[in-house]
Design a protein around this motif. Structure first.
Motif, PDB file in Angstrom:
ATOM      1  N   ASN A   1     -25.659  45.363  -6.381  1.00 59.38           N
ATOM      2  CA  ASN A   1     -26.299  44.101  -5.964  1.00 59.38           C
ATOM      3  C   ASN A   1     -26.726  43.238  -7.149  1.00 59.38           C
ATOM      4  O   ASN A   1     -26.936  43.733  -8.254  1.00 59.38           O
ATOM      5  CB  ASN A   1     -27.515  44.417  -5.095  1.00 59.38           C
ATOM      6  CG  ASN A   1     -27.088  45.066  -3.793  1.00 59.38           C
ATOM      7  OD1 ASN A   1     -26.362  44.472  -3.007  1.00 59.38           O
ATOM      8  ND2 ASN A   1     -27.492  46.313  -3.597  1.00 59.38           N
TER       9      ASN A   1
ATOM     10  N   THR B   1     -19.322  43.500   1.161  1.00 57.14           N
ATOM     11  CA  THR B   1     -18.825  42.344   1.915  1.00 57.14           C
ATOM     12  C   THR B   1     -18.440  41.231   0.949  1.00 57.14           C
ATOM     13  O   THR B   1     -17.339  40.675   1.006  1.00 57.14           O
ATOM     14  CB  THR B   1     -19.921  41.844   2.885  1.00 57.14           C
ATOM     15  OG1 THR B   1     -20.154  42.868   3.847  1.00 57.14           O
ATOM     16  CG2 THR B   1     -19.523  40.566   3.581  1.00 57.14           C
TER      17      THR B   1
ATOM     18  N   GLU C   1     -15.452  42.082  -1.188  1.00 52.73           N
ATOM     19  CA  GLU C   1     -14.194  41.985  -0.432  1.00 52.73           C
ATOM     20  C   GLU C   1     -13.774  40.524  -0.249  1.00 52.73           C
ATOM     21  O   GLU C   1     -12.593  40.203  -0.312  1.00 52.73           O
ATOM     22  CB  GLU C   1     -14.361  42.669   0.937  1.00 52.73           C
ATOM     23  CG  GLU C   1     -14.375  44.187   0.817  1.00 52.73           C
ATOM     24  CD  GLU C   1     -14.968  44.920   2.007  1.00 52.73           C
ATOM     25  OE1 GLU C   1     -15.068  46.150   1.946  1.00 52.73           O
ATOM     26  OE2 GLU C   1     -15.352  44.262   2.999  1.00 52.73           O
TER      27      GLU C   1
ATOM     28  N   HIS D   1     -32.198  41.213  -1.854  1.00 52.78           N
ATOM     29  CA  HIS D   1     -31.043  41.209  -2.758  1.00 52.78           C
ATOM     30  C   HIS D   1     -29.806  40.551  -2.145  1.00 52.78           C
ATOM     31  O   HIS D   1     -28.953  40.047  -2.861  1.00 52.78           O
ATOM     32  CB  HIS D   1     -30.718  42.623  -3.270  1.00 52.78           C
ATOM     33  CG  HIS D   1     -30.235  43.565  -2.217  1.00 52.78           C
ATOM     34  ND1 HIS D   1     -30.905  44.698  -1.873  1.00 52.78           N
ATOM     35  CD2 HIS D   1     -29.143  43.546  -1.420  1.00 52.78           C
ATOM     36  CE1 HIS D   1     -30.252  45.333  -0.923  1.00 52.78           C
ATOM     37  NE2 HIS D   1     -29.177  44.652  -0.628  1.00 52.78           N
TER      38      HIS D   1
HETATM   39  C1  LIG Z   1     -28.885  46.164   5.526  1.00 54.98           C
HETATM   40  C2  LIG Z   1     -28.744  46.475   4.091  1.00 54.98           C
HETATM   41  O1  LIG Z   1     -29.727  46.636   3.351  1.00 54.98           O
HETATM   42  N1  LIG Z   1     -27.485  46.566   3.674  1.00 54.98           N
HETATM   43  C3  LIG Z   1     -27.163  46.932   2.291  1.00 54.98           C
HETATM   44  C4  LIG Z   1     -26.048  47.958   2.310  1.00 54.98           C
HETATM   45  O2  LIG Z   1     -24.989  47.312   2.950  1.00 54.98           O
HETATM   46  P1  LIG Z   1     -23.892  47.834   3.952  1.00 54.98           P
HETATM   47  O3  LIG Z   1     -23.468  49.178   3.557  1.00 54.98           O
HETATM   48  O4  LIG Z   1     -24.270  47.652   5.364  1.00 54.98           O
HETATM   49  O5  LIG Z   1     -22.913  46.596   3.695  1.00 54.98           O
HETATM   50  P2  LIG Z   1     -21.861  46.143   2.650  1.00 54.98           P
HETATM   51  O6  LIG Z   1     -21.708  44.693   2.888  1.00 54.98           O
HETATM   52  O7  LIG Z   1     -22.119  46.525   1.231  1.00 54.98           O
HETATM   53  O8  LIG Z   1     -20.565  46.928   3.201  1.00 54.98           O
HETATM   54  C5  LIG Z   1     -20.124  46.839   4.530  1.00 54.98           C
HETATM   55  C6  LIG Z   1     -18.778  47.491   4.590  1.00 54.98           C
HETATM   56  O9  LIG Z   1     -18.431  47.785   5.933  1.00 54.98           O
HETATM   57  C7  LIG Z   1     -17.125  47.310   6.213  1.00 54.98           C
HETATM   58  N2  LIG Z   1     -16.999  46.992   7.644  1.00 54.98           N
HETATM   59  C8  LIG Z   1     -17.973  46.288   8.290  1.00 54.98           C
HETATM   60  C9  LIG Z   1     -17.843  45.984   9.640  1.00 54.98           C
HETATM   61  C10 LIG Z   1     -16.688  46.399  10.327  1.00 54.98           C
HETATM   62  O10 LIG Z   1     -16.505  46.176  11.534  1.00 54.98           O
HETATM   63  N3  LIG Z   1     -15.743  47.093   9.650  1.00 54.98           N
HETATM   64  C11 LIG Z   1     -15.863  47.409   8.316  1.00 54.98           C
HETATM   65  O11 LIG Z   1     -14.966  48.034   7.748  1.00 54.98           O
HETATM   66  C12 LIG Z   1     -16.961  46.097   5.331  1.00 54.98           C
HETATM   67  O12 LIG Z   1     -15.606  45.760   5.159  1.00 54.98           O
HETATM   68  C13 LIG Z   1     -17.665  46.586   4.049  1.00 54.98           C
HETATM   69  O13 LIG Z   1     -16.796  47.373   3.280  1.00 54.98           O
HETATM   70  O14 LIG Z   1     -25.692  48.330   0.969  1.00 54.98           O
HETATM   71  C14 LIG Z   1     -25.230  47.241   0.169  1.00 54.98           C
HETATM   72  C15 LIG Z   1     -24.923  47.776  -1.226  1.00 54.98           C
HETATM   73  O15 LIG Z   1     -26.093  48.199  -1.870  1.00 54.98           O
HETATM   74  C16 LIG Z   1     -26.263  46.120   0.122  1.00 54.98           C
HETATM   75  O16 LIG Z   1     -25.740  45.006  -0.573  1.00 54.98           O
HETATM   76  C17 LIG Z   1     -26.659  45.712   1.536  1.00 54.98           C
HETATM   77  O17 LIG Z   1     -27.655  44.725   1.507  1.00 54.98           O
END
Ligand SMILES: CC(=O)N[C@H]1[C@@H](OP(=O)(O)OP(=O)(O)OC[C@H]2O[C@@H](n3ccc(=O)[nH]c3=O)[C@H](O)[C@@H]2O)O[C@H](CO)[C@@H](O)[C@@H]1O
Length: 370
Positions: free
Chosen positions: A123, A264, A267, A287
């Motif tokens: 982050n 996210t 990506e 963050h």
């Molecule tokens: C709520 C919270 O505190 N979330 C933290 C958490 O994020 P969290 O793990 O929820 O989220 P991230 O955005 O880092 O990653 C989400 C991941 O899930 C995947 N995805 C999502 C939905 C879906 O239907 N399919 C799928 O594959 C996305 O492509 C991505 O790879 O750790 C991250 C890294 O420290 C932080 O930046 C976020 O703030």
């Protein structure tokens, strides 16, 4: 070389950790041990990926009651001692802290035992564990430049993203517009509630637009019902609980409306997708807002704070962005320039760099590209 990887919690910490582990094994035939907590996602994902995992007990410190915080503080010396005994058994050459619950005790134990350490920070503003150890680590790999100042010997490496995000087809210039909405792995309630209030007007304002909305497993049904009740043409929207093929979903999108978790955002950069980012305000130390500011500051995204996100503001932003395809394309190109396709291998190389010269000579360690 033997590497201990400490940390976890959410997918945002453990997915990059697994990619780094993969690079360490492929590039340096590293022997690995993960240290996590039973309640983190690592307890499922790490064994699934075929790695060894030791579990330690660590409580939460952020966004919890005072009693929980006190209990966590009292438990901390025990967690550090537990990590110390794991270090004695496994004898790692380097300890990598990927952030999240087990990262703090693992890194503190390594620093006290004078074992080389590498912190990984996804982050733009580091979590508590990494802020505490940041100036005492041997080196740090960060995703965003604003995080550099919290660490010793830090470099911007990016965080690893699945390879397919870098290989997506460009959108056709004159195709019908498509909007992807997703709120992280659990969905985002505010997007689930607000979108159905504006979807009919949005579809009217943007001819040919189609929408795919990932709502999260817990909210998919009610979000689907709210879309259905909105009167919007049902052939132009879909609601899903979870998307397994996220890279393909990115490929089909001209704009992504999402939260701004580290993966996210990484990506979106890898895929070269413009985004409308609504940071999750409850994320530790806000963050997500800082992650979003990095992308918005580069002209690759528009930032919309949840506190200011009325249905009308959301509609206005989406209509304006989707109405200017040339600008969306330019934003996507700017996003792409922020991506780091070599993040996993650079972080693996940094882990080697922090070893003593004797050990470095045993493996073929390429110099870190700066
Ligand atoms: C709520 C919270 O505190 N979330 C933290 C958490 O994020 P969290 O793990 O929820 O989220 P991230 O955005 O880092 O990653 C989400 C991941 O899930 C995947 N995805 C999502 C939905 C879906 O239907 N399919 C799928 O594959 C996305 O492509 C991505 O790879 O750790 C991250 C890294 O420290 C932080 O930046 C976020 O703030």
């Amino acid at each position: 070389m033997r590497v201990l990887i400490a940390g976890g919690g959410t997918g945002g910490h453990i997915m990059p950790a697994l990619a780094i582990a993969d690079a360490l094994q492929k590039q340096y035939q590293a022997e690995l041990l993960f240290v996590g907590t039973p309640r983190g996602l690592e307890s499922k994902l790490v064994p699934q990926a075929g790695h060894k995992l030791e579990l330690i007990k660590v409580g939460q410190l952020k966004n919890v009651s005072l009693v929980t915080r006190l209990r966590t503080m009292l438990d901390l010396p025990m967690s550090v001692l537990h990590c110390r005994s794991l270090l004695k058994q496994f004898r790692p050459d380097v300890v990598i802290g990927v952030g999240g619950y087990a990262s703090g005790p693992g890194m503190v134990a390594a620093i006290l035992a004078r074992i080389p350490t590498l912190a990984v920070e996804p982050n733009a503003f580091p979590g508590l564990a990494n802020r505490l150890v940041g100036k005492h680590v041997s080196a740090a790999a960060v995703n965003f430049e604003p995080a550099l100042k919290y660490f010793r010997n830090a470099q911007v490496t990016g965080i690893p993203v699945r390879a397919e995000f870098f290989q997506l087809q460009r959108r056709p210039e004159n195709g019908l517009p498509h909007l992807l909405i997703f709120g992280g792995s659990q969905g985002a309630r505010v997007l689930n509630r607000t979108m159905p209030q504006v979807v009919a007007r949005l579809l009217e304002a943007v001819p040919g637009l189609t929408i795919l909305h990932q709502a999260g497993a817990r909210h998919a049904e009610e979000t689907q019902a709210a879309y259905a009740a909105s009167g919007a043409d049902p052939s132009r929207w879909q609601v899903h609980a979870f998307l397994d093929d996220m890279a393909r979903r990115f490929e089909a999108a001209d704009l992504v409306l999402s939260r701004s978790g580290a993966s996210t955002v990484a990506e979106e950069m890898a895929a070269g997708k413009p985004a409308l980012l609504v940071p999750f305000p409850g994320a530790a130390d806000d963050h997500q807002r800082k992650n979003a500011e990095v992308m918005a500051g580069a002209g690759a995204a528009t930032l919309l704070l949840e506190s200011e996100m009325t249905p009308d503001r959301l509609l206005e932003s989406l209509t304006a962005m989707l109405g200017n395809r040339a600008e969306l394309k330019a934003m996507g190109e700017r996003a792409r320039t922020l991506a780091h396709p070599d993040a996993a291998s650079r972080i693996a190389a940094m882990a080697c760099e922090v070893l003593g010269p004797g050990l470095k000579a045993q493996g073929s360690v390429p110099p870190i590209a700066r």
